[in-house]
Design a protein around this motif. Structure first.
Motif, short mmCIF file in Angstrom:
data_model
loop_
_atom_site.label_atom_id
_atom_site.label_comp_id
_atom_site.label_asym_id
_atom_site.label_seq_id
_atom_site.Cartn_x
_atom_site.Cartn_y
_atom_site.Cartn_z
N ARG A 192 0.83 -1.22 0.00
CA ARG A 192 0.00 0.00 0.00
C ARG A 192 0.86 1.26 0.00
N ASP A 193 1.84 1.31 0.89
CA ASP A 193 2.70 2.49 1.00
C ASP A 193 3.54 2.69 -0.26
N THR A 210 -3.10 6.38 -6.59
CA THR A 210 -4.28 6.84 -5.85
C THR A 210 -4.50 5.97 -4.61
N PHE A 211 -5.30 6.49 -3.69
CA PHE A 211 -5.62 5.74 -2.48
C PHE A 211 -6.38 4.46 -2.84
N SER A 212 -7.22 4.55 -3.85
CA SER A 212 -7.98 3.37 -4.29
C SER A 212 -7.05 2.27 -4.78
N LYS A 228 -6.30 -1.48 -3.10
CA LYS A 228 -6.43 -2.73 -3.88
C LYS A 228 -5.21 -3.62 -3.66
N GLN A 229 -4.04 -2.99 -3.63
CA GLN A 229 -2.81 -3.74 -3.36
C GLN A 229 -2.81 -4.28 -1.93
N TYR A 230 -3.33 -3.48 -1.01
CA TYR A 230 -3.39 -3.91 0.39
C TYR A 230 -4.26 -5.17 0.51
#
Length: 278
Positions: free
Chosen positions: A138-139, A147-149, A153-155
């Motif tokens: 995520r980071d 993007t945060f989205s 998704k990766q998280y």
């Protein structure tokens, strides 16, 4: 600013050329008095432009100095804020140290039977590693400008744990810590249940070693029935679950983040295949 400086230099050269066409060919320069300049419109125009250029140059320099000073102030305040934040985080970590995931779990496990501690810690390490990889993924997306989205998704890609994966890791850990037998566990289906039989007499005796395990009783006599030996046939799902088990065990033992990330992707692909075949 550089353009203004160049313009000033060029303008000065033009003035010299206007007032004395042989300025670069003769050793003596002709002095121009104020009356001649006042009567020369071209010279007046050029001098006005020089003064304007000087004024613009000074204004631009002043603006740049103010901007640099402001940026320096912002950088200093940012450094102070960052230092203050780190100090506050360290204070909070110390204050709430006992509530961190590992310390909180330690407190929970301490109330359990000592013989079961290892299996609980293996479960914790498995999930904790997945969460750590998910945060890292995520980071990484956010640092690269995603993007945060996309970051979430990766998280989810790394942190998610479908029911099949959870059941499988619990089964493997029970076998690892001698709380279950592998041959018995192999009888459970994809949903963690034993096969169902309409007639109980047809059902196998799981874990039985005796040759005769059941007796059919009617009104006249008792008839012994030979034990049904269950030998699960290899299926694609069985093979996939075995592959999943191998990856889960490697995942627990590995300390290589890159290798663990690769394993998560491989496990997710196996889980997708199992869900399709289910």
């Amino acid at each position: 600013m550089t353009k203004l400086l160049y313009a000033t230099i060029i303008t000065s050269i033009i003035i010299m050329s206007v007032f004395n066409t042989n300025a670069f060919a003769q050793s003596d320069f002709k002095k121009i008095n104020n009356d001649e300049i006042q009567n020369n419109l071209v010279a007046q125009d050029i001098l006005a432009k020089i003064e304007l250029s000087k004024k613009q140059f000074l204004q631009a320099k002043e603006i740049e100095n103010k901007r640099n000073a402001q940026q320096k102030f912002i950088d200093e305040q940012r450094t102070i804020a960052q230092k203050s934040l780190q100090q506050e985080l360290q204070r909070m970590e110390k204050t709430y140290e006992e509530f961190t995931p590992r310390n909180a779990f330690t407190k929970y496990v301490s109330n359990l039977n000592v013989t079961n501690h290892e299996i609980f810690w293996d479960q914790f390490d498995y999930l904790h590693t997945k969460i750590s990889l998910a945060r890292d993924a995520r980071d990484s997306v956010l640092k690269q400008g995603g993007t945060f989205s996309d970051a979430m998704k990766q998280y989810v890609q790394f942190a998610k744990m479908p029911k099949i994966e959870m059941q499988n890791i619990v089964k493997e850990l029970n076998i690892k810590h001698n709380l279950a037998q592998k041959d018995i566990q192999s009888n459970f289906d994809i949903n963690g249940k034993l096969p169902r039989y309409e007639n109980d007499l047809e059902a196998p005796c799981y874990g039985c070693t005796a040759k005769i395990s059941k007796v059919k009783i009617d009104s006249e006599q008792s008839v012994p029935i030979t034990r049904t030996v269950l030998e699960p046939k290899p299926t694609e799902i069985t093979e996939l679950k075995d592959s999943l088990s191998d990856l889960q065990n490697q995942f627990l033992e590995s300390k290589n983040i890159i290798a663990q990330k690769k394993m998560v992707f491989e496990m997710n692909e196996i889980l997708k295949r199992i869900q399709i075949l289910e």
